[in-house]
Design an enzyme around this catalytic site. Structure first.
Site, mmCIF file in Angstrom:
data_model
loop_
_atom_site.group_PDB
_atom_site.id
_atom_site.type_symbol
_atom_site.label_atom_id
_atom_site.label_comp_id
_atom_site.label_asym_id
_atom_site.label_seq_id
_atom_site.Cartn_x
_atom_site.Cartn_y
_atom_site.Cartn_z
ATOM 1 N N ASP A 70 0.834 -1.200 0.000
ATOM 2 C CA ASP A 70 0.000 0.000 0.000
ATOM 3 C C ASP A 70 0.867 1.249 0.000
ATOM 4 O OD1 ASP A 70 0.806 -0.706 2.555
ATOM 5 O OD2 ASP A 70 -1.214 -0.860 3.369
ATOM 6 N N GLU A 129 -5.765 3.569 3.645
ATOM 7 C CA GLU A 129 -6.287 4.225 4.845
ATOM 8 C C GLU A 129 -7.682 4.801 4.616
ATOM 9 O OE1 GLU A 129 -4.918 3.968 7.634
ATOM 10 O OE2 GLU A 129 -2.825 3.483 7.235
#
Length: 377
Positions: A70, A129
């Site tokens: 990520d 997130e």
């Protein structure tokens, strides 16, 4: 001062340019520049929004092994005081995604020079997130075309020493959902509360009542968490607040518990409407699927790691952490594991400073694992 490794240097570069979900433009360009510096003979590179897919074509492929990293940072003002601290005010890599990307680039670099028999697919994913990049990336045309047969990811763990890997078969991370509640009453002068309808008072009552859900409505053996992380209400000290907003998160180890928690939240919020004569609305925002590790692949990985000798392997407990990698694991067999980085400060803390020794050790270990997995007869 001793020289640092190239991938620690990359991590420090990335650490200085944290960007929020689907805004990772500088990060994407940095990654692309590096990827373009590698031998291109076996690489196929395609972008998706602010993410990147990199396929390393194998010499005689029978399957495709995926590896996801990520990319995004968090809206946190960094307090580490490091010389390579964030240059983006109010933004920080406080969840280790800079470490995740540098490890992925290290593994990619090796296999760009030394391809496996099988194909490798590196997935640099934005917006973990929020608002959630895994699900739309999974549904993209590129992923449909290059869909791996298995997929792997790691996440840094500040609480574990460097050289530690922790994971387990089955459920690893919780189901999660954002929670936003807006209350609207009637404002007025602080001296005349009987002529107004105070939403700060209503919000305080609501926060307290929400905690009763975990204490009295959820099976004690089926964990749940309701955290209100932000309350906003009012404008000045002598005016009764007409509006209030609560922002929080729900985390459960089962989908049934998530459904029950949401039903109870809705009932309690309705009760607040009646009791405080106000209007309320609920928005659940982004929801993340549980991270469920494929039992066979995870057991095989743990057996390999124990035999490897270069890492300490721990069978951990499930955590209430949320991770949108769960969407990928719901569609593709695979697993996620914790990587020890020995930091006194935890994830999402403004002083998080992972021990960078973990980077090169993780790269070396993953090269060995993928070499074993991707060259097996």
């Amino acid at each position: 001062m001793s020289a640092i490794s190239p991938f620690v240097a990359i991590r420090r570069d990335l650490h200085q340019i944290p960007e929020l979900g689907f805004q990772e433009f500088k990060t994407q360009q940095y990654l692309l520049r590096y990827i373009q510096s590698l031998p291109q003979e076996r690489l196929q590179v395609r972008t998706w929004k602010t993410g990147i897919f990199v396929k390393v074509n194998g010499t005689s492929p029978r399957k495709t092994i995926g590896y996801r990293a990520d990319m995004d940072g968090l809206p946190i003002r960094e307090e580490t005081g490091l010389p390579y601290r964030s240059k983006h005010e109010g933004r920080m890599h406080a969840c280790g995604h800079d470490v995740h990307m540098s490890i992925a680039l290290g593994v990619l670099t090796h296999f760009a020079h030394h391809p496996l028999k099988d194909d490798l697919l590196f997935v640099f994913q934005p917006a973990e997130e929020g608002p959630g990049g895994a699900k739309p990336m999974l549904e993209s045309d590129i992923m449909r075309e290059w869909k791996p047969d298995i997929i792997v990811a790691l996440h840094i763990a500040p609480e574990y020493p460097v050289g530690t890997i922790a994971t387990k078969e089955g459920l690893l991370f919780a189901n999660t959902s954002e929670l936003f509640i807006d209350l609207k009453g009637k404002g007025g002068h602080a001296a005349f509360p009987h002529l107004a309808n105070d939403m700060v008072v209503a919000a305080c009552a609501l926060v307290t009542q929400l905690q009763s859900i975990v204490a009295r409505n959820v099976d004690p053996l089926d964990s749940a968490v309701i955290t209100i992380g932000k309350i906003a209400g009012g404008t000045v000290q002598n005016v009764i607040a007409e509006h209030a907003r609560l922002e929080g998160t729900i985390r459960t180890l089962s989908t049934a518990a998530m459904q029950k928690v949401k039903r109870r939240i809705e009932a309690i919020v309705h009760g607040i409407e009646v009791a405080y004569e106000c209007e309320a609305s609920i928005d659940y925002g982004a929801m993340y699927h549980e991270v469920y590790n494929d039992p066979d692949l995870t057991a095989e990985f743990m057996k390999f790691a124990k035999a490897h000798g270069g890492v300490n392997v721990i069978r951990c407990k499930e955590a209430m952490t949320g991770e949108d990698f769960g969407y990928m694991l719901a569609d593709i067999p695979g697993f996620m594991f914790w990587l020890g980085v020995a930091s006194p400060y935890g994830l999402h803390h403004a002083k998080l400073a992972p021990n960078e020794e973990a980077i090169d050790r993780a790269i070396a270990f993953l090269i060995d694992y993928f070499s074993w997995k991707g060259n097996a007869e």
